[in-house]
Write an enzyme that holds these catalytic residues in place. Sequence first.
Site: not given
Lengths: 340, 340
Positions: B17, B20, B197
């Site tokens: 993640d 990004h 999450h």
Amino acid sequence: MTSKQNKVLLTEVALRDGSHALSHQYTVDQVAAIAKALNDANMPYIEVAHGDGLAGSSLQYGLSKTNEFELIEAAVSVADRAKIAVLLLPGIGTVKELKQAASLGAKMARIATHVTEADVSAQHIYAAKELGMETVGFLMMSHTAQPEKIVEQAKLMETYGADIVYVVDSAGALLPNQVRARIRAMKQHLSVEIGFHAHNNLSLAMANTLAAIEEGATRIDGSVRCLGAGAGNTQTEVLVAVLERMGIETGVDLYKMMDLAEDVIAPMLPVPQEITKGSLVLGYAGVYSSFALHAQRAAAKFNLDARDILIELGKRKVVGGQEDMIVDVAAELAKAKTFA
Amino acid sequence: MTSKQNKVLLTEVALRDGSHALSHQYTVDQVAAIAKALNDANMPYIEVAHGDGLAGSSLQYGLSKTNEFELIEAAVSVADRAKIAVLLLPGIGTVKELKQAASLGAKMARIATHVTEADVSAQHIYAAKELGMETVGFLMMSHTAQPEKIVEQAKLMETYGADIVYVVDSAGALLPNQVRARIRAMKQHLSVEIGFHAHNNLSLAMANTLAAIEEGATRIDGSVRCLGAGAGNTQTEVLVAVLERMGIETGVDLYKMMDLAEDVIAPMLPVPQEITKGSLVLGYAGVYSSFALHAQRAAAKFNLDARDILIELGKRKVVGGQEDMIVDVAAELAKAKTFA
């Protein structure tokens, strides 16, 4: 889990607590621009003062670039709807400064003491009420006292005439269930409104703020773009968005707060308000941010990890003004290490 | 309000993640250094992949600097305790990439679909289980579906063989009580472990994570220094500190995580992970971060505020892949404005 009230009143602290994040270098133009934007966004209260309150500008707490009364005057001059608040820590500021702030148009006085020392606020709360100011008792480092103790101290402030008493999580050390217990006890035993002031050192500012509101707190502090001591406070523009989503009214304009954060505040910041190693360890240890530098120096001197010193200080519930103890604690830790 | 379990297993997502936040520019050396530090800190799972999962490197999702299999190999080579996880979004990645990741030593497969499209994960979950991988079903954009729907979709993943199913708050749009309702419903109706999450767009990542744990989630994602899409995820080193304070074991070393965050991750970041106007509006609207740029372009074209477009898209529950709708929505809003 359902919120009991559908309305809270916000106080924006970026021009006071946020002054720490700018090393107290606010200019008149900056304060006027920010206060005007907050006023236009319908923020009900705007706190303006040195980070450590009226008369905080000093070698010990950091020298302000601009005389705080000029900053208060600038804020008052642009705020035709918002009320300007000032913070006063007895021992740093006095009734004299409070009178001057009131004469310049400040309408709210927030009298701050360590959570177990509410008795030193008596004369300042009396004075604020006599000056016709809305008056807040501000119980700092509330994580170091149990709910019963906080109720006792808050009751003192209520007796002196405070209109509102705040639980202040100065070190960003409270967990949500600890906030709940404190606010719940105060709601049970006090008649005045209850407020909550968070710090984000454990990434819990928003969680703790929502917990406080659910338990009945109606006065909430926020700082736009998280501008405050340590890891900053509850980020105001985000809080406005979250409360809107929860159906709790603040009256504050979300888009205007977002624009202020992005277009005015962010470019001013020397460093962004992240949760760094430094701010995290302060929240985890439960000590004031003013201890960090002292602990680093002591760590270097005694060949220790500054974190171990801060955590030990937290266990001993050392408070502001006891910075001398840092070297003593470091010496003890070093000795223990040698003999371990 | 008391936590039911005293132990959770963390998955660090900064190398997936978090990619990004670095525009997918991770190098082999960076991934090896970070994975080694995470392994040394006793992090149980480390996810490594393009931000949009295996085979995500593309003009549409952003080109990776380094082939992701080289990154996975680098992570596996330094992780003698931690298990390396990969993410796969059916439609972007395929079983072919999953096999390759497994052959390189990846031990966990996380198969991610939109929260209402679990059926597309069947063959990938079967394949992961056949490869001997611990397998996670990852229900993205979980704020757009009610608890009953999520249970239905999670049950599909369970039937396919998933060992764990995650509620994924892709847009950082869930409120704590919404997280509670989702996790509670899943705990009631599923036998597999439940994961959560978070994203921090509404400053609720930590609050939502604690709510999930209190309702019985045992698998939790974090990203060191908040390194992830939007405003980032639950900040891992802070989560470790908070869970320690709450008496919930993670087995992860707090000091080592703090040092990694401060000494390795922070200097790598092109911009710090603040909650900006951009990430806040995405969380408030409940839309993917990939929509932001499209909305800005459409806003410029139709002389609108991009926020109004994003909020309208959120109301219509537009999902990834429907970027074309942004111009249509903008045109409608512009028309409505003209006739207003």
